[in-house]
Scaffold this active site. Structure first.
Site, short mmCIF file in Angstrom:
data_model
loop_
_atom_site.label_atom_id
_atom_site.label_comp_id
_atom_site.label_asym_id
_atom_site.label_seq_id
_atom_site.Cartn_x
_atom_site.Cartn_y
_atom_site.Cartn_z
N CYS A 137 -2.99 1.94 8.54
CA CYS A 137 -1.87 1.25 7.93
C CYS A 137 -2.16 -0.23 7.70
O CYS A 137 -2.44 -0.98 8.63
CB CYS A 137 -0.72 1.38 8.92
SG CYS A 137 0.83 1.27 8.20
N GLU B 129 0.82 -1.22 0.00
CA GLU B 129 0.00 0.00 0.00
C GLU B 129 0.85 1.25 0.00
O GLU B 129 1.89 1.30 0.65
CB GLU B 129 -0.77 0.07 1.31
CG GLU B 129 -1.97 -0.79 1.38
CD GLU B 129 -2.64 -0.63 2.74
OE1 GLU B 129 -3.23 -1.60 3.18
OE2 GLU B 129 -2.54 0.45 3.37
#
Ligand code: SAH
Length: 349
Positions: free
Chosen positions: A335, A92
């Protein structure tokens, strides 16, 4: 395709390559201009290079790209990119719109071995380190995306999944390339690396020739508590960590940042605030108070009242504290969430 991606190479690595082929080292600057200004995807498109040099490059290097799997844009403009690497692993990258520019938060490892109890990525083991080109392409791809809108990436934070100091050499080379005036030309002062506290690497980083910012994920100001939530504290105690921070400041003269996630009933009391003041008061630093993004653990975010009390205590004791602004709350910006959810979806298919 040749498995030797050109984005792994610092300009001085490329100089060595050209010298070893009896060519002038300024060729490396021409290649850099082609890659990072002209943004070519084929060596044959680089201006100023003769046929032989183009052939040499084609025979020795590849120009890779990242495969975009998903892109999610939040109402505040925060955009999450989910990329698939060549070996199928997912990473990501987050683009945040700040009042000072466009900041990209990159992933440095697939998974993480630090095992912090409050962190979604900490629960999955490290699969591997990212190569320089895989970090570089996160920034370059987003820079291309912004360029279409007439904008550029201005800041980079190495604060996504992974422990950057557990992938030290690649992260340092990555910083070298993004900072290079002929690379992405992102100023060292616009680059921040965040670590959970690998003391030997903090020392090494302090001796790095560029003035890159350092953020320390502190979260606890007493060893007894930090030991419980952050296994790294068993290896490097707070005293050593703070000494390493002082060393960083002495070497670089850069003010460092301590990150402190406020966890309800765990580290958010006034006694914790007092411990924190005692720990950092002699350092030139900011304390960044971070709202907790709840993952599947039994931990909760602090209430706003307790957060404000904690904040006020720090400020009244002359600590430069800030409460981190949240970004992308409507797209699960915590996250690692997008990655974990996509891995789950794929395994259900
Ligand atoms: N390993 C590095 C960088 C990745 S973590 C480090 O520890 O600094 C980036 C930051 O996000 C760290 O401060 C980390 O402690 C914090 N973080 C991890 N999980 C979080 C969560 N669920 N909510 C808020 N911050 C979190």
């Amino acid at each position: 395709m040749i498995d030797n991606c050109i984005y792994n190479y610092t300009r001085s690595n490329l100089e060595d390559f050209f010298i070893s082929h009896n060519l002038q080292k300024y060729r490396s600057t021409q290649v850099y201009e082609g890659l990072y200004s002209q943004k070519v995807k084929d060596f044959n498109d680089i201006n100023n290079l003769n046929k032989d040099v183009k052939k040499l490059l084609c025979d020795n290097f590849s120009i890779k790209e990242l495969k975009l799997v998903k892109k999610l844009e939040a109402s505040d403009g925060t955009t999450k990119f989910l990329f698939e690497l060549e070996d199928g692993n997912l990473i990501e990258t987050v683009l945040m719109i700040q009042n000072y520019g466009y900041s990209v938060c990159i992933t440095s490892q697939v998974g993480c071995n630090m095992g912090c109890k409050f962190c979604a990525s900490g629960t999955t083991k490290k699969i591997r380190n990212l190569e320089v080109y895989e970090m570089l392409l996160q920034v370059l791809t987003i820079d291309n995306y912004l360029q279409e809108k007439g904008k550029r990436v201005s800041h980079v934070v190495v604060m996504g999944i992974g422990e950057p100091f557990d992938n030290f050499d690649n992260v340092m080379n990555f910083i070298n390339v993004i900072n290079d005036a002929k690379g992405l030309a992102i100023g060292a002062r616009h680059i921040t690396v965040s670590t959970c506290g690998l003391v030997d690497k903090i020392i090494e980083f302090s001796n790095f020739p560029l003035q890159v910012n350092l953020a320390i994920s502190l979260h606890f100001a007493k060893n007894e508590k930090r030991d419980l939530y952050m296994p790294i504290n068993k290896r490097y105690k707070l005293k050593e960590l703070i000494e390493a921070c002082k060393y960083y400041f002495d070497k670089t003269n850069r003010r460092l940042t301590f990150e402190y996630i406020l966890l309800d009933g765990v580290n958010d009391g006034l006694n914790d605030a007092k411990d924190l003041v005692n720990l950092v008061k002699d350092l030139n630093c900011y304390v960044n108070l971070i709202p907790y993004n709840s993952t599947s653990h039994n931990l909760k975010r602090t209430t706003e009242i307790r957060r404000d009390e904690f904040f006020n205590y720090l400020v009244s004791n002359h600590i430069n504290a800030i409460v981190r602004k949240e970004h992308g709350t409507d797209i699960d910006a915590a996250c690692g969430q997008l990655r974990v959810n996509t891995i789950k979806e794929r395994s259900n298919d």
